[in-house]
Design a protein around this motif. Structure first.
Motif, PDB file in Angstrom:
ATOM      1  N   GLU A  31       0.943  -1.114   0.037  1.00  0.00           N
ATOM      2  CA  GLU A  31      -0.181  -0.210  -0.084  1.00  0.00           C
ATOM      3  C   GLU A  31       1.030   1.343   0.001  1.00  0.00           C
ATOM      4  O   GLU A  31       2.005   1.159   0.650  1.00  0.00           O
ATOM      5  N   ILE A  32       0.452   2.280  -0.613  1.00  0.00           N
ATOM      6  CA  ILE A  32       1.125   3.446  -0.641  1.00  0.00           C
ATOM      7  C   ILE A  32       0.239   4.482  -0.622  1.00  0.00           C
ATOM      8  O   ILE A  32      -0.597   4.511  -1.560  1.00  0.00           O
ATOM      9  N   THR A  33       0.669   5.806   0.049  1.00  0.00           N
ATOM     10  CA  THR A  33       0.036   6.967  -0.068  1.00  0.00           C
ATOM     11  C   THR A  33       0.307   8.276  -1.272  1.00  0.00           C
ATOM     12  O   THR A  33       1.593   7.786  -1.689  1.00  0.00           O
ATOM     13  N   VAL A  34      -0.278   9.163  -1.327  1.00  0.00           N
ATOM     14  CA  VAL A  34      -0.033  10.213  -2.547  1.00  0.00           C
ATOM     15  C   VAL A  34       1.319  10.771  -1.907  1.00  0.00           C
ATOM     16  O   VAL A  34       2.005  10.858  -3.057  1.00  0.00           O
ATOM     17  N   ALA A  35       1.567  11.042  -0.922  1.00  0.00           N
ATOM     18  CA  ALA A  35       2.693  11.475  -0.294  1.00  0.00           C
ATOM     19  C   ALA A  35       3.834  10.781  -0.813  1.00  0.00           C
ATOM     20  O   ALA A  35       4.926  11.184  -1.172  1.00  0.00           O
ATOM     21  N   ASP A  36       3.773   9.386  -0.368  1.00  0.00           N
ATOM     22  CA  ASP A  36       4.864   8.661  -0.588  1.00  0.00           C
ATOM     23  C   ASP A  36       5.185   8.593  -2.260  1.00  0.00           C
ATOM     24  O   ASP A  36       6.395   8.559  -2.335  1.00  0.00           O
ATOM     25  N   LEU A  52      -3.845   8.824 -10.107  1.00  0.00           N
ATOM     26  CA  LEU A  52      -4.527   7.937  -9.404  1.00  0.00           C
ATOM     27  C   LEU A  52      -6.021   7.755  -9.543  1.00  0.00           C
ATOM     28  O   LEU A  52      -6.567   6.746  -9.493  1.00  0.00           O
ATOM     29  N   LYS A  53      -6.574   8.850  -9.945  1.00  0.00           N
ATOM     30  CA  LYS A  53      -7.868   8.944  -9.953  1.00  0.00           C
ATOM     31  C   LYS A  53      -8.361   8.145 -11.591  1.00  0.00           C
ATOM     32  O   LYS A  53      -9.181   7.200 -11.379  1.00  0.00           O
ATOM     33  N   SER A  54      -7.390   8.389 -12.376  1.00  0.00           N
ATOM     34  CA  SER A  54      -7.596   7.519 -13.793  1.00  0.00           C
ATOM     35  C   SER A  54      -7.200   6.220 -13.623  1.00  0.00           C
ATOM     36  O   SER A  54      -7.882   5.313 -14.034  1.00  0.00           O
ATOM     37  N   LEU A  55      -6.352   5.779 -12.704  1.00  0.00           N
ATOM     38  CA  LEU A  55      -5.967   4.410 -12.499  1.00  0.00           C
ATOM     39  C   LEU A  55      -7.245   3.662 -11.688  1.00  0.00           C
ATOM     40  O   LEU A  55      -7.385   2.493 -12.019  1.00  0.00           O
ATOM     41  N   ARG A  56      -7.882   4.383 -10.714  1.00  0.00           N
ATOM     42  CA  ARG A  56      -8.755   3.992 -10.063  1.00  0.00           C
ATOM     43  C   ARG A  56     -10.176   3.730 -10.937  1.00  0.00           C
ATOM     44  O   ARG A  56     -10.556   2.676 -10.936  1.00  0.00           O
ATOM     45  N   GLN A  57     -10.327   4.792 -11.705  1.00  0.00           N
ATOM     46  CA  GLN A  57     -11.228   4.870 -12.648  1.00  0.00           C
ATOM     47  C   GLN A  57     -11.275   3.506 -13.687  1.00  0.00           C
ATOM     48  O   GLN A  57     -12.488   2.777 -14.164  1.00  0.00           O
ATOM     49  N   ARG A  64      -8.047   2.826  -0.106  1.00  0.00           N
ATOM     50  CA  ARG A  64      -8.624   2.620   1.304  1.00  0.00           C
ATOM     51  C   ARG A  64      -8.206   3.954   2.250  1.00  0.00           C
ATOM     52  O   ARG A  64      -7.287   4.387   2.545  1.00  0.00           O
ATOM     53  N   PRO A  65      -9.099   4.679   2.595  1.00  0.00           N
ATOM     54  CA  PRO A  65      -9.106   5.863   3.503  1.00  0.00           C
ATOM     55  C   PRO A  65      -8.879   5.420   4.962  1.00  0.00           C
ATOM     56  O   PRO A  65      -9.480   4.589   5.358  1.00  0.00           O
ATOM     57  N   GLU A  66      -7.931   6.087   5.554  1.00  0.00           N
ATOM     58  CA  GLU A  66      -7.504   6.019   7.118  1.00  0.00           C
ATOM     59  C   GLU A  66      -7.093   7.288   7.552  1.00  0.00           C
ATOM     60  O   GLU A  66      -6.022   7.524   7.496  1.00  0.00           O
ATOM     61  N   VAL A  70      -4.774   8.522   2.567  1.00  0.00           N
ATOM     62  CA  VAL A  70      -5.749   7.406   1.648  1.00  0.00           C
ATOM     63  C   VAL A  70      -4.507   6.840   0.922  1.00  0.00           C
ATOM     64  O   VAL A  70      -3.397   6.973   0.549  1.00  0.00           O
ATOM     65  N   TYR A  71      -4.781   5.201   1.145  1.00  0.00           N
ATOM     66  CA  TYR A  71      -3.744   4.190   0.907  1.00  0.00           C
ATOM     67  C   TYR A  71      -4.229   3.614  -0.482  1.00  0.00           C
ATOM     68  O   TYR A  71      -5.460   3.223  -0.445  1.00  0.00           O
ATOM     69  N   TYR A  72      -3.307   3.328  -1.393  1.00  0.00           N
ATOM     70  CA  TYR A  72      -3.565   2.950  -2.712  1.00  0.00           C
ATOM     71  C   TYR A  72      -3.022   1.692  -2.800  1.00  0.00           C
ATOM     72  O   TYR A  72      -1.687   1.154  -2.422  1.00  0.00           O
ATOM     73  N   SER A  73      -3.579   0.525  -3.440  1.00  0.00           N
ATOM     74  CA  SER A  73      -3.116  -0.745  -3.545  1.00  0.00           C
ATOM     75  C   SER A  73      -3.446  -1.112  -4.952  1.00  0.00           C
ATOM     76  O   SER A  73      -4.398  -0.829  -5.579  1.00  0.00           O
TER      77      SER A  73
END
Length: 109
Positions: A31-36, A52-57, A64-66, A70-73
């Motif tokens: 998992e990785i954040t936008v900041a990372d 990331l929005k394009s990749l998610r769509q 996964r918000p925490e 927001v963590y992306y996988s």
């Protein structure tokens, strides 16, 4: 027609070299954040978020918000339309390679 739409979405999304690089970094991290993702990338945090929005769509990443993060996988199943499309044309290449192998054997027994 829905399958063609999915293939097009994945191809268009991964056509951008910056987005491909971001996707590869997400794949290599659990998992990785936008900041990372922003650190050392030479891309602004806003641009990373848009990619990331394009990749998610396209179904290639999940979020996964925490708390404030927001963590992306990666979602490997998001590549399924592309893999299926390549498999369809793989038959064409396998036949061509078999023909090439036969030709090479004829030339140099």
């Amino acid at each position: 027609m829905l399958e063609a739409v999915a293939i097009t979405a994945v191809m268009r999304t991964l056509a951008d070299p910056t987005r491909r690089g971001i996707f590869e970094r997400v794949v290599n991290a659990k998992e990785i954040t936008v900041a990372d993702l922003t650190k050392g990338s030479g891309v602004t945090q806003g641009a990373i978020s848009q990619h990331l929005k394009s990749l998610r769509q396209a179904g290639l990443v999940a979020e996964r918000p925490e708390g404030r993060n927001v963590y992306y996988s990666a979602r490997p199943d998001g590549l399924a339309p592309l893999v299926d499309w390549m498999d369809h044309y793989g038959v064409f290449w396998r036949d061509r390679f078999a023909d090439l192998r036969s030709l090479l054997k004829e030339i140099d027994p």
